[in-house]
Scaffold this motif. Structure first.
Motif, PDB file in Angstrom:
ATOM      1  N   ASP A   1      -5.064  -4.554 -45.032  1.00 25.25           N
ATOM      2  CA  ASP A   1      -3.951  -4.643 -44.087  1.00 25.25           C
ATOM      3  C   ASP A   1      -3.652  -6.088 -43.714  1.00 25.25           C
ATOM      4  O   ASP A   1      -2.503  -6.538 -43.723  1.00 25.25           O
ATOM      5  CB  ASP A   1      -4.251  -3.831 -42.824  1.00 25.25           C
ATOM      6  CG  ASP A   1      -4.245  -2.323 -43.112  1.00 25.25           C
ATOM      7  OD1 ASP A   1      -3.629  -1.960 -44.134  1.00 25.25           O
ATOM      8  OD2 ASP A   1      -4.850  -1.554 -42.347  1.00 25.25           O
TER       9      ASP A   1
ATOM     10  N   VAL B   1       9.805  -1.582 -48.381  1.00 27.17           N
ATOM     11  CA  VAL B   1       8.633  -1.641 -47.499  1.00 27.17           C
ATOM     12  C   VAL B   1       8.732  -0.438 -46.574  1.00 27.17           C
ATOM     13  O   VAL B   1       9.644  -0.352 -45.738  1.00 27.17           O
ATOM     14  CB  VAL B   1       8.593  -2.950 -46.705  1.00 27.17           C
ATOM     15  CG1 VAL B   1       7.373  -2.976 -45.811  1.00 27.17           C
ATOM     16  CG2 VAL B   1       8.596  -4.139 -47.650  1.00 27.17           C
ATOM     17  N   HIS B   2       7.800   0.505 -46.710  1.00 27.37           N
ATOM     18  CA  HIS B   2       7.861   1.739 -45.933  1.00 27.37           C
ATOM     19  C   HIS B   2       7.351   1.562 -44.504  1.00 27.37           C
ATOM     20  O   HIS B   2       7.690   2.361 -43.632  1.00 27.37           O
ATOM     21  CB  HIS B   2       7.065   2.842 -46.652  1.00 27.37           C
ATOM     22  CG  HIS B   2       7.610   3.169 -48.019  1.00 27.37           C
ATOM     23  ND1 HIS B   2       8.781   3.859 -48.215  1.00 27.37           N
ATOM     24  CD2 HIS B   2       7.132   2.871 -49.262  1.00 27.37           C
ATOM     25  CE1 HIS B   2       9.003   3.987 -49.521  1.00 27.37           C
ATOM     26  NE2 HIS B   2       8.013   3.402 -50.174  1.00 27.37           N
ATOM     27  N   GLU B   3       6.533   0.570 -44.256  1.00 29.21           N
ATOM     28  CA  GLU B   3       6.046   0.312 -42.902  1.00 29.21           C
ATOM     29  C   GLU B   3       6.906  -0.807 -42.316  1.00 29.21           C
ATOM     30  O   GLU B   3       6.666  -1.990 -42.570  1.00 29.21           O
ATOM     31  CB  GLU B   3       4.553  -0.072 -42.919  1.00 29.21           C
ATOM     32  CG  GLU B   3       3.653   1.082 -43.317  1.00 29.21           C
ATOM     33  CD  GLU B   3       2.184   0.753 -43.128  1.00 29.21           C
ATOM     34  OE1 GLU B   3       1.889  -0.336 -42.585  1.00 29.21           O
ATOM     35  OE2 GLU B   3       1.326   1.580 -43.502  1.00 29.21           O
TER      36      GLU B   3
ATOM     37  N   ASN C   1      -0.302  -8.302 -44.581  1.00 27.33           N
ATOM     38  CA  ASN C   1       0.544  -8.973 -43.602  1.00 27.33           C
ATOM     39  C   ASN C   1       0.870 -10.392 -44.050  1.00 27.33           C
ATOM     40  O   ASN C   1       1.966 -10.905 -43.779  1.00 27.33           O
ATOM     41  CB  ASN C   1      -0.136  -8.999 -42.235  1.00 27.33           C
ATOM     42  CG  ASN C   1      -0.168  -7.618 -41.589  1.00 27.33           C
ATOM     43  OD1 ASN C   1       0.709  -6.792 -41.851  1.00 27.33           O
ATOM     44  ND2 ASN C   1      -1.170  -7.377 -40.758  1.00 27.33           N
TER      45      ASN C   1
ATOM     46  N   ALA D   1      -1.072  -2.203 -52.878  1.00 27.89           N
ATOM     47  CA  ALA D   1      -0.653  -1.908 -51.504  1.00 27.89           C
ATOM     48  C   ALA D   1      -0.627  -0.431 -51.181  1.00 27.89           C
ATOM     49  O   ALA D   1      -0.199  -0.050 -50.082  1.00 27.89           O
ATOM     50  CB  ALA D   1       0.736  -2.507 -51.265  1.00 27.89           C
TER      51      ALA D   1
ATOM     52  N   ASP E   1       0.594   3.169 -50.599  1.00 28.00           N
ATOM     53  CA  ASP E   1       1.933   3.734 -50.350  1.00 28.00           C
ATOM     54  C   ASP E   1       2.705   2.926 -49.318  1.00 28.00           C
ATOM     55  O   ASP E   1       3.729   3.375 -48.806  1.00 28.00           O
ATOM     56  CB  ASP E   1       1.823   5.195 -49.919  1.00 28.00           C
ATOM     57  CG  ASP E   1       0.950   5.352 -48.667  1.00 28.00           C
ATOM     58  OD1 ASP E   1       0.434   4.323 -48.172  1.00 28.00           O
ATOM     59  OD2 ASP E   1       0.764   6.493 -48.218  1.00 28.00           O
ATOM     60  N   ARG E   2       2.255   1.736 -48.955  1.00 30.24           N
ATOM     61  CA  ARG E   2       2.949   0.921 -47.972  1.00 30.24           C
ATOM     62  C   ARG E   2       4.207   0.288 -48.553  1.00 30.24           C
ATOM     63  O   ARG E   2       5.179   0.056 -47.849  1.00 30.24           O
ATOM     64  CB  ARG E   2       2.014  -0.179 -47.450  1.00 30.24           C
ATOM     65  CG  ARG E   2       0.747   0.349 -46.772  1.00 30.24           C
ATOM     66  CD  ARG E   2      -0.201  -0.798 -46.441  1.00 30.24           C
ATOM     67  NE  ARG E   2      -1.410  -0.341 -45.816  1.00 30.24           N
ATOM     68  CZ  ARG E   2      -2.475   0.089 -46.469  1.00 30.24           C
ATOM     69  NH1 ARG E   2      -2.463   0.118 -47.801  1.00 30.24           N
ATOM     70  NH2 ARG E   2      -3.548   0.499 -45.806  1.00 30.24           N
TER      71      ARG E   2
ATOM     72  N   LEU F   1       5.697  -4.107 -40.626  1.00 32.23           N
ATOM     73  CA  LEU F   1       5.263  -5.272 -41.399  1.00 32.23           C
ATOM     74  C   LEU F   1       6.389  -6.291 -41.506  1.00 32.23           C
ATOM     75  O   LEU F   1       6.180  -7.487 -41.345  1.00 32.23           O
ATOM     76  CB  LEU F   1       4.819  -4.830 -42.802  1.00 32.23           C
ATOM     77  CG  LEU F   1       3.561  -3.959 -42.886  1.00 32.23           C
ATOM     78  CD1 LEU F   1       3.337  -3.522 -44.328  1.00 32.23           C
ATOM     79  CD2 LEU F   1       2.340  -4.711 -42.366  1.00 32.23           C
TER      80      LEU F   1
END
Length: 809
Positions: A792, A692-694, A796, A647, A649-650, A697
């Protein structure tokens, strides 16, 4: 004339006739048997019969019938009939003799052949009848007998029939014998006056495959012997078929029994041996003799052979690769002080290459010369054979491998019967094929009573040197011996050399230090081969598959070169292994070689640092098609490194996993380079963390109802769930791969609580199903290998549980 006188004359004639008849009867009854018996005893004794005994069952004026035995009982003629006239028998002669049911014993005794019941000749040779000199007192002789041959403790019974008939100029003899080994016919003519005699013999095998004829002529100037062999059919002999074989030979002797001439020829329409055929004349020879002094007789024999040789391939002679072979030679012989010496010299030339079984051989010239010496005065070796065999500019090629040995020259002195012999030498101008050339090939040869020994050397292109030795012996015409080859340690200068030499390794690049030894031992058809290969600080690279091994060390013992194989548990260590961007270290392999295209890895273990330690078993590896299918056992797998791999850096994670995964890695696959089977990865005891940095998501998953929990009064549950899942501390985490409708589903099961939020939300169980995980893994791998694809959409899916599951806070 008065009537009374005529009556008296008639009475006197009648009385005279009665007297003659009475005398004849008395002669037939008493006198003729005695005379006939004496004549037969005299004739048999003159012929050499030991103390002949004759019994007459009947004797008359015109013949007698009875039996004859020798004094020692070894010669038996149970039925003999003699025809004569009264005058002939009185003068010691008979007209015809007929013998039936006789037995003649021929035995080997005291170093010579002897006919039992007959006295040996003065020379001690074959015992034979001694016929009287002068006119033969016999018009015909017919016989039917059994010749009993006694040799080496066995008896061989040979039925024989024949006739001897007197003609105007001499006696004509015919003898016939039918036995299990064949049919023999003998005919001959012996003159009653003069010194010229002729005879012939014919032998035919039981089924009529071949026929041999011989002729003998003796006259005042010498003796000539002629020998012919003919066949109108095939002669199968040890795998050889000879069709329409013809041979003619002649030998001449002068009146002193000195050899004066010898000549002959051999021809066959076809000779087949395996897949080879020879047609045309095979050999012809002529002999001239000279006298060089009172103690030296010499002759020169000029020989010439001509044949057409080829491989029986395809339909019809037009498709066969024929070649003509011509051989010319000269033999000379001398006798001096009891020492016999034969010198010889031959040249053999082939008109064009000979091809068979994918091998093409060209031999422009072979020369052979030397001497055979028989010295009865020599204390050690009375018989010695010396000579030199020379081969000029020969070549050998193998079609399937493309290997060609060109410009072969050899000089091989040999000596049999001597303790020492001179060493010969050979050179090979070029050895090439499959992109590899051996230069500077050559060595020494030695042939003696113990066999052939050789040493040789060469260089593989600009690469390693090769040294070897060979020893071949003949024990009862069965070759035994061994060949050994050594390659001293050599540093590879051309990385693509091995790939050009071995098709199975095409595409591989190598370097490092290598050495090898090989041994081939044979005893007739039984061949045993072995070899050992050594590598020190070597490396292997396959650029097309982005595969590299560094710091390779091994010692492999091969117990067979053909087929290629080794004993189990051959050890190899690899300092570093790289597949794409994946790197491993400390690789240890236990394997066995099954063939040139198969390496069976019994056990392999390696470390990938924080990415874990791995073990795999029972991997069959083909260097030409590097597809790997194995059961992978994982320990100490750091979740942080693998989430970064999949993944980027996400997502970041902490924790340790262990488990078991079936893996198929096929770098040549167009769809799925890396595939996983039914397996699992479970967290070690303790806690871990997933961030989870994003945030979007997680929001998408929560907004879609992917996670449902019981509401808490006064709390924004939508925000609380996003906060909890964005920074989640788990107590247990499991990844399970589940086969489903021809694909694979990744099922993630976890328990834990959110690290942020007011109040923090705890989850007893969350299950997230990721369908179509196979394509997701392929997308991730291609991105990892530098492809333009992104993950991506696949990522998801990771955050979309199916079906939603309710948990209690």
């Amino acid at each position: 004339m008065p009537h009374g006188w005529r009556g008296g004359l008639a009475r006197r004639l009648l009385r005279l006739l009665v007297v003659v008849v009475v005398l004849g009867w008395l002669a037939a009854a008493w006198v003729l048997p005695t005379v006939a018996r004496r004549v037969l005893v005299s004739r048999l004794g003159a012929a050499g019969v030991i103390d002949p005994w004759v019994r007459l069952d009947h004797a008359g004026l015109w013949g007698a019938r009875g039996s004859v035995y020798s004094g020692d009982g070894r010669l038996r003629i149970p039925s003999i009939s003699v025809t004569y006239s009264p005058f002939e028998i009185v003068t010691g002669r008979v007209r015809a003799v007929e013998i039936d049911g006789a037995e003649f014993h021929l035995q080997w005794k005291e170093g010579s052949l002897q006919l039992a019941g007959l006295r040996p000749t003065a020379a001690g040779g074959v015992a034979s009848p001694r016929l009287p000199i002068g006119p033969v007192p016999l018009e015909s002789l017919s016989f039917s007998a059994t010749l009993v041959i006694e040799a080496m403790g066995h008896e061989y019974r040979l039925p024989v029939t024949g006739t001897l008939i007197r003609g105007e100029d001499g006696m004509h003899a015919e003898v016939r014998s039918d036995s299990p080994i064949g049919r023999l016919s003998l005919t001959g003519d012996v003159p009653l006056h003069g010194q010229h005699a002729e005879g012939s013999a014919t032998f035919v095998d039981p089924v009529g495959w071949f026929e041999i004829n011989a002729g003998l002529s003796y006259g005042p100037n010498g003796t000539d012997l002629r020998l012919f062999a003919n066949s109108g059919a095939r002669l199968p002999l040890f795998g050889v078929e000879i069709e329409k074989f013809r041979s003619t030979w002649g030998v001449g002797f002068d009146q002193h029994s000195r050899l004066t001439s010898l000549g002959g020829s051999i021809a066959a329409d076809r000779v087949a041996l395996g897949g080879w055929e020879i047609i045309g004349p095979i050999w012809s020879a002529n002999l001239d003799t000279t006298r060089a002094g009172p103690s030296l007789d010499a002759f020169a024999l000029d020989t010439q052979a001509s044949a057409v040789v080829g491989e029986a391939a395809g339909q019809g002679a037009a498709s066969r690769p024929w070649t003509s072979v011509d051989a010319k030679g000269r033999l000379s012989h001398g006798i001096d002080k009891g020492i016999h010496a034969v010198s010889y010299s031959f040249d053999v030339r082939a008109s064009k290459p000979v091809a068979a079984g994918g091998v093409t051989v060209t031999v422009p010239a072979i020369r052979l010369n030397g001497e055979l010496r028989i010295d009865p005065h020599a204390a050690a070796n009375p018989v010695t054979l010396t000579g030199v065999l020379a081969v000029e500019r020969a070549s050998v090629g193998h079609a399937s491998s493309g290997v060609v040995l060109g410009d072969i020259t050899a000089r091989l002195p040999f000596a049999f019967g001597r303790t020492a012999t001179e060493a010969g030498e050979f050179k090979i101008g070029s050895v090439g094929g499959a992109g590899v050339a051996i230069t500077g090939s050559g060595g020494s040869l030695r042939m003696d009573d113990d066999g052939i020994s050789a040493s040789f050397h060469g260089r593989l292109g600009e690469g390693p040197t090769l040294n070897g030795s060979a020893r071949v012996r003949l024990a009862g015409f069965v070759p035994t011996g061994e060949v050994s080859v050594q390659m001293p340690e050599w540093t590879v200068g051309d990385p693509e050399l091995l790939g050009r030499a071995i098709p199975a390794l095409k595409g591989w690049e190598i370097d490092g230090q290598y050495s090898a030894e090989a041994r081939l031992a044979f005893d007739g058809p039984r061949i045993v081969s072995s070899a050992s290969l050594h590598a020190r600080d070597a490396s292997f690279r396959h650029p097309a598959n982005d595969l590299e091994l560094g710091g390779v060390n091994f010692n492999v013992a091969l117990d067979s070169l053909w087929p290629l194989s080794s004993a189990p548990e051959q050890k190899m260590t690899v300092r570093s292994l790289r597949v794409g961007k994946l790197e491993a270290a400390g690789v240890a392999v236990s394997a066995r070689v099954e063939s040139l295209n198969s390496l069976f890895i019994e056990k392999a273990q390696w470390s990938m640092g924080a990415k874990g330690r791995f073990q795999a078993y029972a991997i069959r590896f083909d260097p030409a098609h590097p597809r790997v299918e194995t059961e992978l056992y994982v320990q100490n797998l750091m979740l942080q490194d693998w989430t970064r791999l999949l993944a980027g850096d996400r997502i970041s994670a902490q924790g340790v996993l262990s488990g078991h995964l079936p893996v198929i890695y096929d770098p040549q696959s167009k769809e799925h380079v890396l595939r996983l089977g039914e397996g699992f990865l479970h967290s070690e005891p303790g806690t871990g963390r997933i961030i989870v940095h994003e945030r979007k998501l997680v929001e998408d998953v929560v907004n879609q109802g992917g996670v449902a929990v019981a509401p808490v009064p006064g709390v924004d549950m939508q925000k609380a769930l996003v906060d909890a899942l964005s920074d989640f501390e788990y107590g247990s985490l499991a990844f399970d791969l589940v086969p489903e409708e021809g694909d694979m589903t990744l099922r993630i099961t976890t328990t834990g609580r959110g690290k942020s939020g007011n109040p923090p939300i705890s989850f007893q169980c969350i299950t997230i199903n990721i369908p179509h995980f196979g394509p997701l893994l392929s997308y991730a791998w291609r991105e990892y290998r530098g492809a333009s694809e992104t993950i991506d959409r696949s990522l998801n899916r990771v955050m979309s549980p199916t079906p939603p599951q309710e948990t209690k806070p």
